[in-house]
Write a protein that holds these residues in place. Structure first.
Motif, mmCIF file in Angstrom:
data_model
loop_
_atom_site.group_PDB
_atom_site.id
_atom_site.type_symbol
_atom_site.label_atom_id
_atom_site.label_comp_id
_atom_site.label_asym_id
_atom_site.label_seq_id
_atom_site.Cartn_x
_atom_site.Cartn_y
_atom_site.Cartn_z
ATOM 1 N N TYR A 250 0.839 -1.204 0.000
ATOM 2 C CA TYR A 250 0.000 0.000 0.000
ATOM 3 C C TYR A 250 0.874 1.255 0.000
ATOM 4 O O TYR A 250 0.643 2.197 -0.770
ATOM 5 C CB TYR A 250 -0.916 -0.014 1.221
ATOM 6 N N ILE A 251 1.893 1.264 0.857
ATOM 7 C CA ILE A 251 2.785 2.421 0.954
ATOM 8 C C ILE A 251 3.656 2.545 -0.299
ATOM 9 O O ILE A 251 3.945 3.652 -0.763
ATOM 10 C CB ILE A 251 3.652 2.302 2.226
ATOM 11 N N PHE A 252 4.073 1.405 -0.864
ATOM 12 C CA PHE A 252 4.865 1.411 -2.098
ATOM 13 C C PHE A 252 4.092 2.113 -3.218
ATOM 14 O O PHE A 252 4.650 2.967 -3.928
ATOM 15 C CB PHE A 252 5.205 -0.017 -2.512
ATOM 16 N N PHE A 253 2.824 1.776 -3.385
ATOM 17 C CA PHE A 253 2.039 2.392 -4.451
ATOM 18 C C PHE A 253 1.791 3.878 -4.188
ATOM 19 O O PHE A 253 1.708 4.675 -5.125
ATOM 20 C CB PHE A 253 0.709 1.654 -4.636
ATOM 21 N N TYR A 254 1.685 4.242 -2.922
ATOM 22 C CA TYR A 254 1.567 5.672 -2.612
ATOM 23 C C TYR A 254 2.841 6.408 -3.016
ATOM 24 O O TYR A 254 2.791 7.479 -3.634
ATOM 25 C CB TYR A 254 1.282 5.883 -1.119
ATOM 26 N N GLY A 255 4.004 5.827 -2.676
ATOM 27 C CA GLY A 255 5.270 6.441 -3.063
ATOM 28 C C GLY A 255 5.436 6.508 -4.572
ATOM 29 O O GLY A 255 5.917 7.511 -5.120
ATOM 30 N N ILE A 311 -11.518 0.487 8.382
ATOM 31 C CA ILE A 311 -10.220 0.941 7.891
ATOM 32 C C ILE A 311 -10.091 0.697 6.390
ATOM 33 O O ILE A 311 -9.572 1.534 5.650
ATOM 34 C CB ILE A 311 -9.086 0.216 8.642
ATOM 35 N N GLY A 312 -10.559 -0.454 5.921
ATOM 36 C CA GLY A 312 -10.461 -0.781 4.502
ATOM 37 C C GLY A 312 -11.195 0.225 3.637
ATOM 38 O O GLY A 312 -10.691 0.636 2.577
ATOM 39 N N PHE A 313 -12.377 0.635 4.064
ATOM 40 C CA PHE A 313 -13.161 1.612 3.307
ATOM 41 C C PHE A 313 -12.426 2.944 3.225
ATOM 42 O O PHE A 313 -12.398 3.592 2.166
ATOM 43 C CB PHE A 313 -14.531 1.796 3.968
ATOM 44 N N ILE A 314 -11.821 3.373 4.328
ATOM 45 C CA ILE A 314 -11.077 4.634 4.345
ATOM 46 C C ILE A 314 -9.859 4.543 3.434
ATOM 47 O O ILE A 314 -9.604 5.442 2.616
ATOM 48 C CB ILE A 314 -10.634 4.988 5.776
ATOM 49 N N LEU A 315 -9.088 3.454 3.562
ATOM 50 C CA LEU A 315 -7.867 3.310 2.768
ATOM 51 C C LEU A 315 -8.162 3.238 1.272
ATOM 52 O O LEU A 315 -7.314 3.605 0.445
ATOM 53 C CB LEU A 315 -7.097 2.063 3.212
ATOM 54 N N LEU A 316 -9.333 2.763 0.913
ATOM 55 C CA LEU A 316 -9.714 2.645 -0.495
ATOM 56 C C LEU A 316 -9.786 4.015 -1.180
ATOM 57 O O LEU A 316 -9.608 4.121 -2.401
ATOM 58 C CB LEU A 316 -11.069 1.941 -0.599
ATOM 59 N N GLY A 317 -10.020 5.061 -0.407
ATOM 60 C CA GLY A 317 -10.182 6.385 -0.986
ATOM 61 C C GLY A 317 -8.936 6.929 -1.671
ATOM 62 O O GLY A 317 -9.038 7.662 -2.663
ATOM 63 N N ALA A 420 -5.992 -2.397 -0.023
ATOM 64 C CA ALA A 420 -6.766 -1.655 0.978
ATOM 65 C C ALA A 420 -7.880 -2.518 1.559
ATOM 66 O O ALA A 420 -8.082 -2.562 2.784
ATOM 67 C CB ALA A 420 -7.339 -0.380 0.353
ATOM 68 N N LEU A 421 -8.589 -3.219 0.694
ATOM 69 C CA LEU A 421 -9.678 -4.082 1.152
ATOM 70 C C LEU A 421 -9.153 -5.260 1.964
ATOM 71 O O LEU A 421 -9.767 -5.673 2.956
ATOM 72 C CB LEU A 421 -10.478 -4.572 -0.053
ATOM 73 N N PHE A 422 -8.006 -5.822 1.539
ATOM 74 C CA PHE A 422 -7.394 -6.922 2.299
ATOM 75 C C PHE A 422 -7.027 -6.482 3.704
ATOM 76 O O PHE A 422 -7.283 -7.190 4.692
ATOM 77 C CB PHE A 422 -6.149 -7.424 1.558
ATOM 78 N N LEU A 423 -6.418 -5.304 3.826
ATOM 79 C CA LEU A 423 -6.023 -4.800 5.142
ATOM 80 C C LEU A 423 -7.241 -4.555 6.025
ATOM 81 O O LEU A 423 -7.219 -4.849 7.223
ATOM 82 C CB LEU A 423 -5.211 -3.512 4.987
ATOM 83 N N GLY A 424 -8.306 -4.014 5.437
ATOM 84 C CA GLY A 424 -9.525 -3.798 6.207
ATOM 85 C C GLY A 424 -10.099 -5.097 6.729
ATOM 86 O O GLY A 424 -10.513 -5.181 7.896
ATOM 87 N N ARG A 425 -10.125 -6.132 5.875
ATOM 88 C CA ARG A 425 -10.640 -7.439 6.300
ATOM 89 C C ARG A 425 -9.732 -8.073 7.357
ATOM 90 O O ARG A 425 -10.214 -8.680 8.319
ATOM 91 C CB ARG A 425 -10.757 -8.356 5.078
ATOM 92 N N LYS A 426 -8.415 -7.907 7.192
ATOM 93 C CA LYS A 426 -7.467 -8.479 8.150
ATOM 94 C C LYS A 426 -7.641 -7.856 9.529
ATOM 95 O O LYS A 426 -7.655 -8.559 10.549
ATOM 96 C CB LYS A 426 -6.036 -8.243 7.653
ATOM 97 N N VAL A 427 -7.800 -6.541 9.565
ATOM 98 C CA VAL A 427 -8.001 -5.855 10.845
ATOM 99 C C VAL A 427 -9.292 -6.328 11.506
ATOM 100 O O VAL A 427 -9.339 -6.571 12.723
ATOM 101 C CB VAL A 427 -8.016 -4.324 10.639
#
Length: 448
Positions: A250-255, A311-317, A420-427
Motif C-alpha cells: 500500500y505504501i509502495f504504491f503511494y510512493g 479501515i479498509g473503506f477509508i484506505l480505499l479512498g 486496501a480491502l485486504f487490510l480492512g478485512r485483516k483488521v
C-alpha cells in the motif's frame, strides 16, 4: 479546555497525552516544512532531469540505514534512541549551515545534492519514529479516536514551517532557516520525554495482532543469536508477514504515484519561473494550501469517518482519488490543475488516510513498531519513489506525456485498492479474534 475535550471526545488523561503528542508533532513538522521548500528548490537547481538519480540514491541510503535503526532499537529504550536520532539530525543541520555559509558558490550544487538526499532520508525516519512512538503508547481502539487529533498538531506545524520558509527566505537566506529548524527539533526532544512519562501511566486494554505474528516475534527473539540478525529483524519481519507485506505494498504504491505527481510538479514549476526564490515560494504555497485543507479535514471529518467506517473503506479512498486526479491532469496539464490535485491529495492523505494507515501499526509486536515500521515507512516508500523515477525517465525517453501516466495508474489503482480491502478485512478478523478471546476468558472465569 472542557470544550476541546468534548469536541475530540477525550478523557482527562487522554487530553494531556493528545495535547503533548500534538505539540511534539507540531514541532517536528514545523522543523521539516521549514526545510522542505529549500530541498525542492535544490532538487531542480540544475534540471528536473536530476531527480531520478536523487531518488535512487535516497533509496540506497535508506537500505544501508535500516540495520542502524535496528541496532538503536535493540540497544536503547525508546526514551533514549529517539532523542539520539533527532539530535543527530540537528548536528547534521548545523554542518549544512556551515557548508552553505562558507563553501564557495561553485561547489554549492554538490552541497545541494547531499542536502536533498539527506533530508529525503531524514524526514521519513523522524516521522516514522514519531508514529512508532504513538502506536507503542496507544492501543488500536484508542488510536482511531486519538490519532486524528494528534495529527492536527503536525498540520499546524507544517503550516507554520511553510510560512516561515515563505516569508523569511528572502530576508534570512537559506542557511539561517536551518538554525530555526534545529531549535524546533531540540524542543521536540524535551516534549517527547514528557509524553514517555504519560504513556507509562496510561491505562488501556491490552492488544495483539494475533497469535501468528506474536509467535514469530517470540521464536525469532530466541533464535536471533548474532547482532546482525537482531539489527535486521525488522526487514525479515516485514518480508515474512502477509499483514506487513500488504501495508508495504500500500505504501509502495503511494510512493510510486507520489513520484509521478512530483515530477510533473517539478517540470511545471521549472517552466513557470527560473528564479530560485520564486520557486521556493511556489513550493511553500503548495505546502501551505495543502496543510490548510488538511486541518479542515482533521477538525471536522477525519475522526468521525474513522470511527464510523472500517479501515479498509477509508484506505480505499486514496487509490481512487489518485486515479481521478491523474485523469484530470492528463486532460488539463497546467500548474493550476496540478496545485489543486496536489493540495487535495496531500490534505486527504495527511488528514485522513495516513491516520488510518498508522492505526494498522498499533497491532504489531512492540519492538517491530520501530524496526519493521521504520523499514516499511522509509525504504519501501522510497523504493516506490525510485521505481516511479525510473519509470518517469523511461516515459520521457519515449516522449510520452501525462496521458500515458494516467493510463499506467489504472492497473496500479486496481491492485492498490485490493490491498486496501485486504487490510480492512485483516483488521476486522484480528479484532473479532480478540473479542472472542476476551469473551472466552470471561466465560472461563465465571465457570471457575
Amino acid at each position: 479546555m472542557s470544550a476541546l475535550k468534548q469536541l475530540f471526545n477525550l478523557e482527562k488523561q487522554e487530553f494531556r497525552i493528545v495535547a503533548l503528542s500534538a505539540s511534539y508533532f507540531f514541532l517536528l513538522l514545523c522543523a521539516y516544512y521549514i526545510l522542505r521548500p529549500i530541498r525542492e528548490t535544490m532538487g531542480i537547481s540544475r534540471s528536473a532531469a536530476d531527480l531520478p538519480y536523487l531518488f535512487l540514491t535516497t533509496m540506497l541510503v535508506l537500505l544501508v540505514l535500516a540495520p542502524v535503526i535496528g541496532a538503536l532499537v535493540s540497544k536503547y529504550k525508546r526514551s533514549q534512541f529517539i532523542p539520539i536520532a533527532y539530535r543527530f539530525v540537528a548536528v547534521s543541520l548545523f554542518l549544512f549551515f556551515i557548508a552553505l555559509t562558507f563553501i564557495p558558490k561553485d561547489y554549492l550544487f554538490y552541497v545541494g545534492v547531499i542536502f536533498y538526499v539527506w533530508l529525503s532520508v531524514v524526514n521519513l525516519i523522524i516521522i516514522s519514529l514519531f508514529w512508532g512512538f504513538m502506536s507503542d503508547g496507544i492501543s488500536f481502539d484508542n488510536s482511531k479516536r486519538l490519532f486524528p487529533s494528534i495529527a492536527i498538531g503536525g498540520t499546524l506545524g507544517a503550516i507554520l514551517g511553510g510560512t516561515i520558509s515563505q516569508q523569511l527566505i528572502s530576508i534570512l537566506g537559506t542557511s539561517y532557516l536551518l538554525l530555526i529548524s534545529i531549535l524546533f527539533l531540540e524542543i521536540a526532544v524535551w516534549v517527547m520525554k514528557k509524553i514517555d512519562v504519560e504513556f507509562k501511566q496510561y491505562q488501556q486494554p491490552s492488544q495483539t495482532i494475533g497469535e501468528s505474528l506474536t509467535l514469530w516475534h517470540n521464536n525469532h527473539s530466541q533464535t536471533a543469536s548474532s547482532l546482525f540478525q537482531k539489527w535486521t529483524s525488522g526487514i525479515r519481519f516485514a518480508l515474512t508477514s502477509p499483514y506487513l507485506l500488504a501495508i508495504a505494498g500500500y505504501i509502495f504504491f503511494y510512493g510510486l504515484t507520489s513520484t509521478f505527481l512530483y515530477f510533473q510538479q517539478g517540470q511545471l514549476v521549472s517552466e513557470a519561473t527560473a528564479n530560485t526564490s520564486e520557486r521556493t515560494q511556489i513550493f511553500a504555497n503548495i505546502d501551505i494550501w495543502s496543510n490548510l485543507l488538511t486541518l479542515l479535514f482533521q477538525l471536522f471529518i477525519s475522526r468521525q469517518l474513522l470511527l464510523k467506517f472500517g479501515i479498509g473503506f477509508i484506505l480505499l479512498g486514496l487509490p481512487l482519488l489518485t486515479l481521478s486526479g491523474f485523469v484530470a491532469l492528463s486532460l488539463a496539464p497546467t500548474l493550476t490543475v496540478l496545485i489543486i490535485f496536489q493540495a487535495l491529495r496531500r490534505s486527504l492523505n495527511y488528514g485522513l488516510f495516513k491516520p488510518a494507515r498508522e492505526t494498522l501499526f498499533t497491532l504489531l509486536p512492540e519492538e517491530q513498531k520501530y524496526k519493521a515500521k521504520s523499514f516499511v515507512d522509509s525504504f519501501v516508500f522510497r523504493g516506490g519513489d525510485a521505481v516511479g523515477a525510473v519509470t518517469q525517465k523511461g516515459l520521457v525517453l519515449l516522449q510520452l506525456g501525462i496521458g500515458s501516466i494516467a493510463l499506467l495508474v489504472v492497473p496500479i489503482a486496481f491492485v492498490w485498492s485490493v490491498l486496501a480491502l485486504f487490510l480492512g478485512r485483516k483488521v476486522n478478523n484480528i479484532r473479532n479474534h480478540k473479542s472472542r478471546s476476551t469473551l472466552e476468558k470471561k466465560h472461563n472465569q465465571r465457570e471457575t
